[in-house]
Motif scaffolding. Structure first.
Motif, PDB file in Angstrom:
ATOM      1  N   GLU A 140       0.849  -1.110   0.066  1.00  0.00           N
ATOM      2  CA  GLU A 140       0.092   0.100   0.054  1.00  0.00           C
ATOM      3  C   GLU A 140       1.047   1.410   0.155  1.00  0.00           C
ATOM      4  O   GLU A 140       1.975   1.366   0.761  1.00  0.00           O
ATOM      5  N   ARG A 142       0.735   5.507   0.181  1.00  0.00           N
ATOM      6  CA  ARG A 142       0.022   6.470   0.501  1.00  0.00           C
ATOM      7  C   ARG A 142       0.795   7.845   0.325  1.00  0.00           C
ATOM      8  O   ARG A 142       1.979   8.108   0.713  1.00  0.00           O
ATOM      9  N   SER A 174      -4.808   6.703  -0.695  1.00  0.00           N
ATOM     10  CA  SER A 174      -4.223   5.501  -0.493  1.00  0.00           C
ATOM     11  C   SER A 174      -4.312   4.588  -1.801  1.00  0.00           C
ATOM     12  O   SER A 174      -5.549   4.723  -2.327  1.00  0.00           O
TER      13      SER A 174
END
Length: 230
Positions: A140, A142, A174
């Motif tokens: 992930e 961000r 995100s």
């Protein structure tokens, strides 16, 4: 001028969340205490070590059923090194380890901060990115922007034995695989400078996410932040 700036920040957030508030939504409520150890080093370097945890007390659907049950959520442990690179700016980077549901995830952090100082008012802009890796989920990434305002309640600066107000407003973009989400945070805090190297802050930490393509989720965390200079 400082009061107008605060009202403007709050108004922007309220306008942005207005449409999401009335959609089908869920919420959760809990506490989020943290301990910060800060140390000033040579050559304009500084170090921050932080431990933060989340405890959940209530969750459910807005205008629907709720579950009142205590549940430990997670613990974050981080270490951030920062260097002053200008009169009112600094860069920083570090590492965060998250312990959640018996699994450990790893996060790399980079940010750049610019501080504007007014006569009785301070405004800080933080541009930040982080990357999270774990065995069970895809990476992930961000990209975040936070604006913070700090106002002393006595005089023109925060001194020992005085209260102050801090308001943080952050936007967290995100990206995970093909999914995108935006989280909006609003954190008004009341702080007290106990000694030159010890202060505390408390207040609600409100977060809204999942409203871009799903039902919105509201999170309300009551915070207690402790800062110690060593």
């Amino acid at each position: 001028m400082n009061t107008k700036a605060l009202l403007f920040i709050i108004l922007v957030v309220l306008i942005q969340v207005k449409s999401a508030v009335f959609a089908q939504a869920t919420y959760r409520f809990g506490i989020m205490p943290s301990l910060n150890l800060n140390s000033a080093l040579k050559n304009n370097w500084s170090l921050n070590a932080k431990a933060e945890s989340r405890q959940l007390f209530r969750s459910g659907a807005v205008n629907g059923d709720a579950v009142n049950e205590y549940r430990y959520v997670l613990t974050d442990l981080s270490m951030i090194a920062a260097k002053k690179v200008g009169l009112n700016s600094r860069i920083a980077g570090g590492y965060l380890m998250r312990i959640e549901d018996g699994e450990i995830s790893h996060r790399l952090i980079q940010h750049f901060i610019i501080v504007q100082k007014f006569a009785a008012f301070r405004l800080a802009h933080r541009f930040m990115s982080d990357q999270t890796f774990s065995e069970s989920e895809k990476p992930e990434i961000r990209i975040r922007y936070r604006i913070s305002s700090e106002l002393p309640l006595n005089g023109e600066s925060v001194d020992r034995g005085e209260f102050y107000v801090k308001v943080n407003n952050e936007y967290v973009n995100s990206f995970q695989a093909k999914d995108y989400d935006l989280e909006i945070r609003l954190v008004p805090l009341l702080g007290y400078d106990i000694t030159d190297n010890f202060k505390i802050e408390t207040g609600p930490d409100y977060r809204l996410n999942s409203f871009v393509s799903n039902s919105p989720r509201h999170s309300y965390w009551m915070t207690l932040n402790i800062f110690i200079e060593i």
